[in-house]
Each structure stands twice: as C-alpha cells, then as structure tokens.
Design an enzyme around this catalytic site. Sequence first.
Site, PDB file in Angstrom:
ATOM      1  N   ARG A  95     -21.704 -11.339 -22.029  1.00  0.00           N
ATOM      2  CA  ARG A  95     -23.007 -10.748 -22.353  1.00  0.00           C
ATOM      3  C   ARG A  95     -22.767  -9.347 -22.905  1.00  0.00           C
ATOM      4  O   ARG A  95     -22.672  -8.382 -22.153  1.00  0.00           O
ATOM      5  CB  ARG A  95     -23.874 -10.690 -21.091  1.00  0.00           C
ATOM      6  CG  ARG A  95     -25.255 -10.096 -21.302  1.00  0.00           C
ATOM      7  CD  ARG A  95     -26.047 -10.111 -20.000  1.00  0.00           C
ATOM      8  NE  ARG A  95     -27.381  -9.561 -20.150  1.00  0.00           N
ATOM      9  CZ  ARG A  95     -27.655  -8.266 -20.062  1.00  0.00           C
ATOM     10  NH1 ARG A  95     -26.704  -7.388 -19.822  1.00  0.00           N
ATOM     11  NH2 ARG A  95     -28.900  -7.834 -20.215  1.00  0.00           N
ATOM     12  N   SER A 105     -33.100 -17.974 -18.779  1.00  0.00           N
ATOM     13  CA  SER A 105     -33.569 -16.999 -17.790  1.00  0.00           C
ATOM     14  C   SER A 105     -35.053 -17.177 -17.559  1.00  0.00           C
ATOM     15  O   SER A 105     -35.818 -17.275 -18.521  1.00  0.00           O
ATOM     16  CB  SER A 105     -33.353 -15.564 -18.304  1.00  0.00           C
ATOM     17  OG  SER A 105     -31.992 -15.292 -18.424  1.00  0.00           O
ATOM     18  N   LYS A 113     -29.825  -4.137 -16.127  1.00  0.00           N
ATOM     19  CA  LYS A 113     -30.542  -4.584 -17.324  1.00  0.00           C
ATOM     20  C   LYS A 113     -31.640  -3.567 -17.606  1.00  0.00           C
ATOM     21  O   LYS A 113     -32.499  -3.333 -16.737  1.00  0.00           O
ATOM     22  CB  LYS A 113     -31.138  -5.965 -17.055  1.00  0.00           C
ATOM     23  CG  LYS A 113     -31.675  -6.652 -18.272  1.00  0.00           C
ATOM     24  CD  LYS A 113     -32.227  -8.029 -17.912  1.00  0.00           C
ATOM     25  CE  LYS A 113     -32.839  -8.669 -19.125  1.00  0.00           C
ATOM     26  NZ  LYS A 113     -33.636  -9.841 -18.769  1.00  0.00           N
TER      27      LYS A 113
HETATM   28  N1  3NM Z   1     -30.667 -10.721 -16.164  1.00  0.00           N
HETATM   29  P1  3NM Z   1     -26.725  -6.886 -11.604  1.00  0.00           P
HETATM   30  S1  3NM Z   1     -31.216  -9.349 -14.134  1.00  0.00           S
HETATM   31  C1  3NM Z   1     -28.543  -9.819 -16.973  1.00  0.00           C
HETATM   32  O1  3NM Z   1     -33.603 -11.166 -14.268  1.00  0.00           O
HETATM   33  C2  3NM Z   1     -29.649  -9.838 -16.021  1.00  0.00           C
HETATM   34  O2  3NM Z   1     -32.942 -12.273 -16.002  1.00  0.00           O
HETATM   35  C3  3NM Z   1     -31.576 -10.574 -15.227  1.00  0.00           C
HETATM   36  O3  3NM Z   1     -27.082  -7.324 -13.097  1.00  0.00           O
HETATM   37  C4  3NM Z   1     -32.801 -11.386 -15.155  1.00  0.00           C
HETATM   38  O4  3NM Z   1     -26.047  -8.030 -10.974  1.00  0.00           O
HETATM   39  C5  3NM Z   1     -29.799  -8.991 -14.933  1.00  0.00           C
HETATM   40  O5  3NM Z   1     -25.796  -5.715 -11.808  1.00  0.00           O
HETATM   41  C6  3NM Z   1     -28.859  -7.921 -14.509  1.00  0.00           C
HETATM   42  O6  3NM Z   1     -28.009  -6.499 -10.954  1.00  0.00           O
HETATM   43  C7  3NM Z   1     -27.978  -8.342 -13.381  1.00  0.00           C
END
Ligand code: 3NM
Length: 221
Positions: free
Chosen positions: A43, A114, A143
């Site tokens: 990503r 997602s 994000k």
């Molecule tokens: N997508 P971390 S939250 C890439 O809710 C991504 O669809 C999300 O990163 C969604 O594990 C997210 O550091 C970030 O919180 C996840």
Amino acid sequence: MTGVTASKLRLYFVMGSANCAGRDPMEVLSQAIDGGVTIFQYREKGRGALRGRDALALGERLRKLCLDRGVPFIVNDDLELALALDADGLHVGQEDMAAETAREKIGGKWLGVSVSSLDEAVRAVRAGADYLGAGPIFDTKTKEDAKPGTGPILIRQIREAGIGLPVVGIGGITAANAAQVMEAGADGVAVISAISQAASPAEAARELLRAVGRTGKQNHP
Ligand code: 3NM
C-alpha cells in the site's frame, strides 16, 4: 495462488515505504514474515509515498520476497500495478475503483474491499468481493482520512447479517486489542503500524499471532 482462504487472512500485514519509520521496507517485510504474517498488502500511500517507476521498482522487490517466502501478495488500489506485478489480488477502498469494475478487470485474482458499515459490506459482497477489510475498528492515525473507530461491533453486525465471507478488522489494532476483533467474528486482523513501526517487526508479528490465536475461535474451520 488459489482462492482466498480465511486461514491466510489471520495476520494481514499492510505496508508501504511511508510506514517504515525510515527503515528499508524489504527489511521490515522480511522480518514481519519471519514473525509469521500470513498475507501482505503493498500500500504505497500517504506523505512521501513512491510513485510511478519507483513504486513499481519497490513493488517488484517486495513481490519477489513474498513469492520466495510463500506469502500471498496483494496490491492496494492500483489495478495497473497489481497486473504489472502479477499480484495475487487487488484491494480497493470505497473511494477507489468500484468493486464491480475491479472484479471484471482482475478475473480470478483475489478481490478485497474496505467497508466501514454494514451497508457497504452488503454491497461489496454483491460486487463480488472475496474478502472484506472492515474498519477502522479502533481510531488510527496511520490513514490520513480515516473515520473514528467503530469498535468491534462492525464485525459483529456483518456476521449477524449472515455474511459468511472472510473478514479482517483493520484500524488501530494491536496485540492488546486483537482478541476483541476475533471474538466479534473476524477471521483475522490487518495492521500497519503495530508491525511496521515496531522496534522488532518479527516480535510484533509473533505477539499479534499469539493474541489472535488465543481466542481459539475458528470462524471458518
Ligand atoms: N484502512 P494501523 S484503517 C489502511 O478503515 C487502513 O479501511 C483502514 O493502520 C480502514 O494498523 C487503515 O496503523 C490504517 O492503524 C491501518
């Protein structure tokens, strides 16, 4: 690589060069695989993310590492890149290419979508998703445009609606809260920072696997 099986989604590591705290992404991924991640998503997003040929060049190296180590390789959002790298699948968000279009373009490769609500989950299933990434489950800073965390209830709602597709929770997941996500009915957890920012990505992955496994619940035996 054949179809998505829930067991391959148990510890889903998502990463791009911007997530690696200045370290070599190859080294971070290699260590994460040592620690037992079961699938990887490339990503390349966020501030300082690589573009064009640079994104392709890093993708080629990461893809080869996954092939050598037997870890399924998914590309986030970028159909051309997924095809160029002969990825095992493509993952799209709600603001990316429509899931129906992605399904048509990638044929039998895995399609992840997602979702942040039950309604989006129902539509993703209809569009032909192979698995869902539900989140953010907890608040995340990784994000940039992320909504506030829903809590594990989002996973429970998806299961209670009768959706049997593999589901991973994403957003703010750590070894300390991963069990809650599994108990709500997830097949696995997807993380960026809990592994990519850890002092030891391998140890962080092992801890997450222990947390995920401790629930003992197999949603898809
Ligand atoms: N997508 P971390 S939250 C890439 O809710 C991504 O669809 C999300 O990163 C969604 O594990 C997210 O550091 C970030 O919180 C996840």
